[in-house]
Design an enzyme around this catalytic site. Sequence first.
Site, short mmCIF file in Angstrom:
data_model
loop_
_atom_site.label_atom_id
_atom_site.label_comp_id
_atom_site.label_asym_id
_atom_site.label_seq_id
_atom_site.Cartn_x
_atom_site.Cartn_y
_atom_site.Cartn_z
CE LYS A 187 8.99 -34.74 43.12
NZ LYS A 187 8.50 -35.53 41.97
CB SER A 218 4.54 -35.35 42.31
OG SER A 218 5.72 -35.94 41.77
CB SER A 246 6.15 -36.26 38.63
OG SER A 246 4.97 -36.70 39.24
N1 GLN Z 1 0.63 -38.13 38.58
C1 GLN Z 1 1.18 -39.46 38.56
C2 GLN Z 1 0.89 -40.14 39.87
O1 GLN Z 1 0.17 -39.58 40.60
C3 GLN Z 1 2.64 -39.42 38.30
C4 GLN Z 1 3.43 -39.02 39.47
C5 GLN Z 1 4.90 -39.03 39.23
O2 GLN Z 1 5.36 -39.07 38.08
N2 GLN Z 1 5.64 -39.07 40.30
O3 GLN Z 1 1.34 -41.20 40.16
#
Ligand code: GLN
Length: 475
Positions: free
Chosen positions: A64, A139, A163
Amino acid sequence: MKLHSLSAHQILELYKEKKTSPEEVLKDVVMRIESVEPKIHAYAHVNTHPKAMEGSLAIPIAMKDNMCRKGEEVTCSSKILKGFKAPYDATVVAKIKQSGGIILGSANMDEFAFGSSTESSCYGPTFNPWNLSCVPGGSSGGSAASVAADEAIWSLGSDTGGSIRQPASFCGIVGLKPTYGRVSRYGLIAFASSLDQIGPLTKDVTDCALLMNVIAGYDDRDSTSVNEPVPDYTKALVNDVHGLKIGVPKEAFVEGLDPEVRASVQAAIDELKKLGAIIKEVSLPHTPYAVATYYIIATAEASSNLARFDGIRFGLRESPSKLRKNTLIDLYEETRANGFGDEAKRRIMLGTYVLSSGYYDAYYLSGQKVRTLIKQDLDEAFKECDVILTPTAPTTAFKVGEKVSDPLAMYLSDIYTIPANLAGIPSISIPCGFSKAGLPIGLQLMGKAFDEEMLLRVCYTYEQNTPWHTKKPNL
Ligand code: GLN
């Protein structure tokens, strides 16, 4: 032979039998990237000359775009970090390199990991390999899509509120968020430091255990990393759930849960029961507050973590000719106004607000208290069961663009995944079926702190007895 379509453990088997080499596997995966990447856009940046390494686990991997690799650009898919080259390797990167891992490039992500769809990347969206008009989740959408599309054999993502697990679910692969403190966060660009964990995204449960063996462990450069012995996770790959207790929270089957997701998760529960597990109803009464609590704590921490991007030390700096006034404050403001996208700005404002002196007690402190209640609910439930089972996400992958203008709808994607981050416990998503439209459905299991082995055992048993992990998208 299509080497790119194999799992890491299948490739390792071929290495052992001298039927292929890391060079051949790498060549095949790079060709795969060349052929499908224009459709998927899983990568923020592809290494043009990745090297096949010496080492026991010479497997091509996508990282990532928030994990530092010495001398390479790392941007969190944000304009504000364009041009920033990491001065050191993240601990997970160092461990991957030591094991012989071949780093293919940086996987696309929502800007600073804010999102559930990978649409907020400054490089543009990633597309779901199962349906190119749908999002891959987020994400870590690039990490998930790269593995689902066979553009990487496995990948690493990060999970603050879901995410890793939600994109794993949307892309039909396995994703594990380890216990907080199990994997070092050194060199992971922070979103919310008390919630973030790095974890594997893989084609099956065996690969998940293999990759955990590489990345888990204490690191004195991360003060939140925990000095607990690291087991050999492959020992947990036991095809047996007899007598194990699986808790199903009565709050899990909430309104808004897609009927097809509900049916697949119910079928998985029935399957596990048939395999000898004992299904128990448990209750997590504070989970309805989890999303709200998360958006207070996560934005508070994010606003503080993102304060360092000021145009002076990292990446983008607004050119003096564009400044209205030639002052330092003006340089900060113009750089941040230009460098951050809408969602990052929304979160910085929300986080700054909940931390401001007049509202700290009302929001941040209350948020911390509810976080404790959510953790206590889970502690109570784990007195009665070994793992807790829910859907991973309330729906299958949604259409690109569908939720961009409705942040609240986007935030609800993580209704099932957030509690594990708030409580710091491990949690995994594995494929458990497909919708009529052919989109993957994911099943989530949460475990006790530092009991990743129990999750792997239950998932391995389920996987050995179901066909889902063998299905591939048509690309
Ligand atoms: N979708 C969640 C957010 O927008 C989690 C994102 C994540 O785990 N980095 O914060």
